[in-house]
Design an enzyme around this catalytic site. Structure first.
Site, PDB file in Angstrom:
ATOM      1  N   CYS A 133      -6.996  -9.283  13.915  1.00 15.74           N
ATOM      2  CA  CYS A 133      -8.192  -9.068  13.101  1.00 15.74           C
ATOM      3  C   CYS A 133      -8.397 -10.221  12.121  1.00 15.74           C
ATOM      4  O   CYS A 133      -7.787 -10.256  11.055  1.00 15.74           O
ATOM      5  CB  CYS A 133      -8.075  -7.746  12.349  1.00 15.74           C
ATOM      6  SG  CYS A 133      -9.519  -7.389  11.337  1.00 15.74           S
ATOM      7  N   CYS A 136      -9.802  -9.140   8.762  1.00 17.10           N
ATOM      8  CA  CYS A 136      -8.814  -8.534   7.852  1.00 17.10           C
ATOM      9  C   CYS A 136      -7.897  -9.597   7.256  1.00 17.10           C
ATOM     10  O   CYS A 136      -7.590  -9.556   6.069  1.00 17.10           O
ATOM     11  CB  CYS A 136      -7.911  -7.538   8.578  1.00 17.10           C
ATOM     12  SG  CYS A 136      -8.685  -6.450   9.750  1.00 17.10           S
ATOM     13  N   ASP A 137      -7.422 -10.509   8.070  1.00 15.50           N
ATOM     14  CA  ASP A 137      -6.290 -11.346   7.663  1.00 15.50           C
ATOM     15  C   ASP A 137      -6.590 -12.837   7.527  1.00 15.50           C
ATOM     16  O   ASP A 137      -5.746 -13.591   7.046  1.00 15.50           O
ATOM     17  CB  ASP A 137      -5.132 -11.164   8.667  1.00 15.50           C
ATOM     18  CG  ASP A 137      -4.632  -9.726   8.679  1.00 15.50           C
ATOM     19  OD1 ASP A 137      -4.582  -9.126   7.596  1.00 15.50           O
ATOM     20  OD2 ASP A 137      -4.304  -9.212   9.762  1.00 15.50           O
TER      21      ASP A 137
END
Ligand code: NAP
Length: 310
Positions: A133, A136-137
């Site tokens: 992701c 997300c990261d």
């Protein structure tokens, strides 16, 4: 007979539970084999509204669980193996231990699992320099090299997004042409920060003394040559597998196995609703899954009201 059984404990499932719980429908949640869903595999979540300082993924999911339980939701830790609609109109839900539960409505919120390469240490590196992701990261990897594995729209989209942070984004693809749509492929290949690595696969993840990813061992699939590529994070983007296999013919699916919703979160089977990543391959965000969980709860509530259940 239950009013609502929610299958799945990710953002969609817990949000559906909060809403159906608050509507006094006494929902039962069946957890699946990854309680808390995909967010339990990430670290800090910076883009969930309401947390200006960010929140750890597992903590966010614990909060959602607590909130659902506060409104009367019950959770059982089991994996559903099949759902059938009885001639009387209710559903029979069977789990792996053979237990059959009856319910008037079902909300399927089982999410999708990122596909992985299947390398030996892969699962243990999730959150330690390996993720699926970029949204997300990605922001954790500023001014360092990273790679994306895959050649589809997801890989191109993630690679483009990552160029906001990373110094170089290696796009490692097993062939010499991208599968992605032309517009996405052109955009990725025109980006000077994206360096394609063609005809190659990752044969091994290499770690430092702290157990974090420090490099990958590339294998050129044409020449067989192996070489080490130093980087700080691997983004695996070789597709997702929606967890919808247990529903048989109760739902229609697209060519990638995602449940097709008819209107809102309804499916072709009355009383069976689908919310979150099991039906959404476009947005795939915690907040959009939560939004669909809310919508599915409201729709289940209306369906039950039509049956005379209040
Ligand atoms: P995808 O289109 O199935 O692409 C998966 C990619 O991973 C392919 O390039 C495939 O290689 C590669 N791959 C699969 N297994 C592999 C393995 N074991 N080792 C190495 N490489 C492997 O998946 P996706 O990119 O997640 O897209 C899924 C769907 O969502 C598509 O319909 C896509 O159009 C859509 N989507 C749309 C957007 C958008 O429009 N904004 C964004 C994301 C996704 P090969 O090419 O050799 O098969």
């Amino acid at each position: 007979m239950e009013n609502v059984i929610i299958i799945g404990t990710g953002c969609a499932g817990y949000t559906a539970a909060i809403y159906t719980g608050r509507a006094n429908l006494n929902p039962l949640i069946l957890s699946g084999n990854q309680p808390g869903g995909q967010l339990t595999t990430t670290t800090e979540v910076e883009n969930f509204p309401g947390y200006p300082d960010g929140i750890m993924g597992p903590e966010l999911m614990m909060n959602m669980q607590t909130q659902a339980e506060k409104f009367g939701a019950r959770i059982e830790y089991t994996l559903v193996t099949s759902v059938e609609k009885a001639p009387e109109g209710h559903f029979n839900i069977t789990s792996e231990d053979g237990t059959v539960r009856q319910t008037r409505t079902v909300i399927v919120a089982t999410g999708a699992s990122p596909r992985h390469l299947g390398l030996p240490n892969e699962k243990s590196l999730i959150g330690h320099g390996l993720t699926s992701c970029a949204t997300c990261d990605g922001a954790f990897y500023r001014n360092v090299p990273v790679c994306v594995i895959g050649g589809g729209d997801s890989a191109c989209e993630e690679a483009n997004f990552l160029t906001r942070f990373a110094s170089t984004v290696y796009l490692i693809h097993r062939r010499d042409t991208l599968r992605a749509s032309k517009i996405m492929a052109d955009r990725a290949l025109a980006n000077p920060k994206i360096k394609p690595v063609w005809n190659s696969t990752v044969a091994e993840y290499l770690t430092d003394e702290k157990g974090e990813v420090r490099a990958v061992m590339l294998e050129n699939l044409v020449t067989g040559e192996k070489s080490e590529l130093e980087l700080k994070c691997v983004f695996v983007a070789i597709g997702h597998v929606p967890n919808a296999g247990f529903l048989g013919g109760l739902v229609d699916k697209d060519e990638n196995g995602y449940i097709l919703q008819t209107e809102g979160t309804r499916t072709k089977t009355e009383g069976l609703f689908a919310a979150g990543d099991v039906a959404d391959h476009v947005y795939r965000q915690a907040i959009t899954a939560a939004g669909q969980g809310c919508a599915s709860a409201l729709e289940a509530e209306r369906y039950l009201a039509d049956l005379g259940v209040h």
